[in-house]
Scaffold this motif. Sequence first.
Motif, PDB file in Angstrom:
ATOM      1  N   ASN A   1       0.861  -1.179   0.000  1.00  0.00           N
ATOM      2  CA  ASN A   1       0.000   0.000   0.000  1.00  0.00           C
ATOM      3  C   ASN A   1       0.899   1.232   0.000  1.00  0.00           C
ATOM      4  OD1 ASN A   1      -1.717   2.071   0.466  1.00  0.00           O
ATOM      5  ND2 ASN A   1      -2.583   1.267   2.391  1.00  0.00           N
ATOM      6  N   ILE A   2       0.871   1.961  -1.125  1.00  0.00           N
ATOM      7  CA  ILE A   2       1.782   3.104  -1.228  1.00  0.00           C
ATOM      8  C   ILE A   2       1.119   4.414  -0.799  1.00  0.00           C
ATOM      9  CG2 ILE A   2       3.330   2.111  -2.951  1.00  0.00           C
ATOM     10  CD1 ILE A   2       1.757   3.790  -5.043  1.00  0.00           C
ATOM     11  N   THR A   3      -0.151   4.315  -0.366  1.00  0.00           N
ATOM     12  CA  THR A   3      -0.804   5.519   0.181  1.00  0.00           C
ATOM     13  C   THR A   3      -1.431   5.154   1.526  1.00  0.00           C
ATOM     14  OG1 THR A   3      -2.740   4.946  -1.146  1.00  0.00           O
ATOM     15  CG2 THR A   3      -1.295   6.670  -2.024  1.00  0.00           C
ATOM     16  N   PRO A   4      -0.605   4.794   2.503  1.00  0.00           N
ATOM     17  CA  PRO A   4      -1.181   4.359   3.781  1.00  0.00           C
ATOM     18  C   PRO A   4      -1.931   5.507   4.468  1.00  0.00           C
ATOM     19  CG  PRO A   4       1.216   4.598   3.965  1.00  0.00           C
ATOM     20  CD  PRO A   4       0.872   4.843   2.535  1.00  0.00           C
ATOM     21  N   SER A   5      -3.122   5.200   4.967  1.00  0.00           N
ATOM     22  CA  SER A   5      -3.879   6.243   5.665  1.00  0.00           C
ATOM     23  C   SER A   5      -3.522   6.164   7.147  1.00  0.00           C
ATOM     24  CB  SER A   5      -5.374   6.044   5.445  1.00  0.00           C
ATOM     25  OG  SER A   5      -5.924   5.388   6.567  1.00  0.00           O
ATOM     26  N   PRO A   6      -3.722   7.282   7.864  1.00  0.00           N
ATOM     27  CA  PRO A   6      -3.367   7.290   9.293  1.00  0.00           C
ATOM     28  C   PRO A   6      -4.149   6.243  10.076  1.00  0.00           C
ATOM     29  CG  PRO A   6      -3.891   9.504   8.512  1.00  0.00           C
ATOM     30  CD  PRO A   6      -4.210   8.579   7.391  1.00  0.00           C
ATOM     31  N   ASP A   7      -5.301   5.813   9.497  1.00  0.00           N
ATOM     32  CA  ASP A   7      -6.128   4.857  10.234  1.00  0.00           C
ATOM     33  C   ASP A   7      -5.871   3.408   9.828  1.00  0.00           C
ATOM     34  OD1 ASP A   7      -7.408   6.824  11.791  1.00  0.00           O
ATOM     35  OD2 ASP A   7      -8.469   7.445   9.971  1.00  0.00           O
ATOM     36  N   GLN A   8      -4.889   3.224   8.955  1.00  0.00           N
ATOM     37  CA  GLN A   8      -4.560   1.837   8.602  1.00  0.00           C
ATOM     38  C   GLN A   8      -3.939   1.122   9.807  1.00  0.00           C
ATOM     39  OE1 GLN A   8      -2.712   1.019   4.892  1.00  0.00           O
ATOM     40  NE2 GLN A   8      -2.128  -1.052   5.525  1.00  0.00           N
ATOM     41  N   ARG A   9      -4.486  -0.073  10.057  1.00  0.00           N
ATOM     42  CA  ARG A   9      -3.991  -0.858  11.191  1.00  0.00           C
ATOM     43  C   ARG A   9      -2.851  -1.741  10.682  1.00  0.00           C
ATOM     44  NH1 ARG A   9      -6.249  -0.817  15.933  1.00  0.00           N
ATOM     45  NH2 ARG A   9      -8.077   0.335  15.225  1.00  0.00           N
ATOM     46  N   ILE A  10      -1.721  -1.712  11.362  1.00  0.00           N
ATOM     47  CA  ILE A  10      -0.641  -2.582  10.894  1.00  0.00           C
ATOM     48  C   ILE A  10      -0.714  -3.907  11.637  1.00  0.00           C
ATOM     49  CG2 ILE A  10       0.946  -0.900   9.918  1.00  0.00           C
ATOM     50  CD1 ILE A  10       2.376  -0.654  12.421  1.00  0.00           C
ATOM     51  N   VAL A  11      -0.455  -4.967  10.881  1.00  0.00           N
ATOM     52  CA  VAL A  11      -0.634  -6.307  11.448  1.00  0.00           C
ATOM     53  C   VAL A  11       0.693  -7.068  11.454  1.00  0.00           C
ATOM     54  CG1 VAL A  11      -3.075  -6.454  10.800  1.00  0.00           C
ATOM     55  CG2 VAL A  11      -1.322  -7.270   9.204  1.00  0.00           C
ATOM     56  N   GLN A  12       0.675  -8.168  12.201  1.00  0.00           N
ATOM     57  CA  GLN A  12       1.858  -9.026  12.314  1.00  0.00           C
ATOM     58  C   GLN A  12       2.409  -9.340  10.910  1.00  0.00           C
ATOM     59  OE1 GLN A  12       2.901 -10.237  15.482  1.00  0.00           O
ATOM     60  NE2 GLN A  12       4.714 -10.778  14.314  1.00  0.00           N
ATOM     61  N   GLY A  13       3.696  -9.192  10.718  1.00  0.00           N
ATOM     62  CA  GLY A  13       4.308  -9.556   9.433  1.00  0.00           C
ATOM     63  C   GLY A  13       4.424  -8.374   8.475  1.00  0.00           C
ATOM     64  N   ASP A  14       3.776  -7.240   8.797  1.00  0.00           N
ATOM     65  CA  ASP A  14       3.898  -6.072   7.914  1.00  0.00           C
ATOM     66  C   ASP A  14       5.317  -5.510   7.963  1.00  0.00           C
ATOM     67  OD1 ASP A  14       1.345  -6.059   6.993  1.00  0.00           O
ATOM     68  OD2 ASP A  14       0.650  -4.359   8.187  1.00  0.00           O
ATOM     69  N   VAL A  15       5.685  -4.929   6.825  1.00  0.00           N
ATOM     70  CA  VAL A  15       6.976  -4.241   6.746  1.00  0.00           C
ATOM     71  C   VAL A  15       6.685  -2.789   6.405  1.00  0.00           C
ATOM     72  CG1 VAL A  15       9.095  -4.053   5.389  1.00  0.00           C
ATOM     73  CG2 VAL A  15       8.249  -6.310   6.054  1.00  0.00           C
ATOM     74  N   LEU A  16       7.299  -1.874   7.156  1.00  0.00           N
ATOM     75  CA  LEU A  16       7.080  -0.447   6.906  1.00  0.00           C
ATOM     76  C   LEU A  16       8.214   0.107   6.056  1.00  0.00           C
ATOM     77  CD1 LEU A  16       6.164   0.742  10.513  1.00  0.00           C
ATOM     78  CD2 LEU A  16       4.623  -0.006   8.698  1.00  0.00           C
ATOM     79  N   VAL A  17       7.836   0.921   5.082  1.00  0.00           N
ATOM     80  CA  VAL A  17       8.860   1.636   4.330  1.00  0.00           C
ATOM     81  C   VAL A  17       8.861   3.056   4.891  1.00  0.00           C
ATOM     82  CG1 VAL A  17       9.692   2.321   2.057  1.00  0.00           C
ATOM     83  CG2 VAL A  17       8.330   0.224   2.308  1.00  0.00           C
ATOM     84  N   VAL A  18       9.964   3.423   5.548  1.00  0.00           N
ATOM     85  CA  VAL A  18       9.990   4.709   6.247  1.00  0.00           C
ATOM     86  C   VAL A  18      11.136   5.574   5.740  1.00  0.00           C
ATOM     87  CG1 VAL A  18       8.871   4.012   8.400  1.00  0.00           C
ATOM     88  CG2 VAL A  18      11.287   3.631   8.132  1.00  0.00           C
ATOM     89  N   ILE A  19      10.923   6.870   5.825  1.00  0.00           N
ATOM     90  CA  ILE A  19      11.956   7.815   5.398  1.00  0.00           C
ATOM     91  C   ILE A  19      12.261   8.746   6.567  1.00  0.00           C
ATOM     92  CG2 ILE A  19      10.224   9.413   4.396  1.00  0.00           C
ATOM     93  CD1 ILE A  19      12.309  10.065   2.236  1.00  0.00           C
ATOM     94  N   GLY A  20      13.521   9.100   6.726  1.00  0.00           N
ATOM     95  CA  GLY A  20      13.859  10.007   7.810  1.00  0.00           C
ATOM     96  C   GLY A  20      15.361  10.171   7.972  1.00  0.00           C
TER      97      GLY A  20
END
Length: 217
Positions: free
Chosen positions: A186-205
Amino acid sequence: MANQYAVIGLGRFGISIAAKLFESGQEVLGVDMNEERVEESHPYVTHSVIADSTDAEALKAIGIRNFDTVVVAIGSDIQASILSVLLVKELGVKNVIAKAINKLHGQVLRKVGADWVVYPERDMGIRVAHHLLSPNVLNFIEISKDHSVEEVKIPSKMVNKTLREIDFRAKYNLSVIAIRNDNEINITPSPDQRIVQGDVLVVIGENKDLERFSKIG
Ligand code: ADP
């Protein structure tokens, strides 16, 4: 239209590049002075020829100047690598990529005209060390000296929470640009998306914030 590539030096590095380009539908000429290497390359390239790339006449006979990009993947014979880059540039190839085995070799390759110098062993070594230091980080791209994009396994304490609940930006100073699991991204994650076991986050910072985040259990 397919691009025209030539890969000079069909060792492990050269053949990996040639095979990937060929697999993706590009035209690839493989060049090596070793007959066996040329024969072994047949399944992975469009054409291959036996030639010594330190010989200007041999390069002209191949028509090297007609290639959009030439990769010089000669490693251990530094002299042959440098001379090959010099000749290929002099013969008019616009884009020349060359493999260096150390910093000095790389500097000389730049001087003789290489457009992009790659250090596969150094870079892979850094990647392996990075993964050992931060096992939760699956992949990363440096986008400046101090900033990166990383793929991070979610910390167990964040399972079943939304991005809003985790309060990513305020708490960790990071932006989540995508969430992926085995099947989809999901390349447009909404703030209300629930993350579940096994998910990988693509983060920038910033690297320091990414490091802090990757250490959370
Ligand atoms: P790798 O570590 O990727 O296997 P090597 O340096 O062992 O790289 O292999 C480089 C390849 O380049 C070898 O197959 C070798 O025969 C080839 N090579 C070396 N010098 C020349 C040259 N002057 N012309 C063409 N091929 C060369």
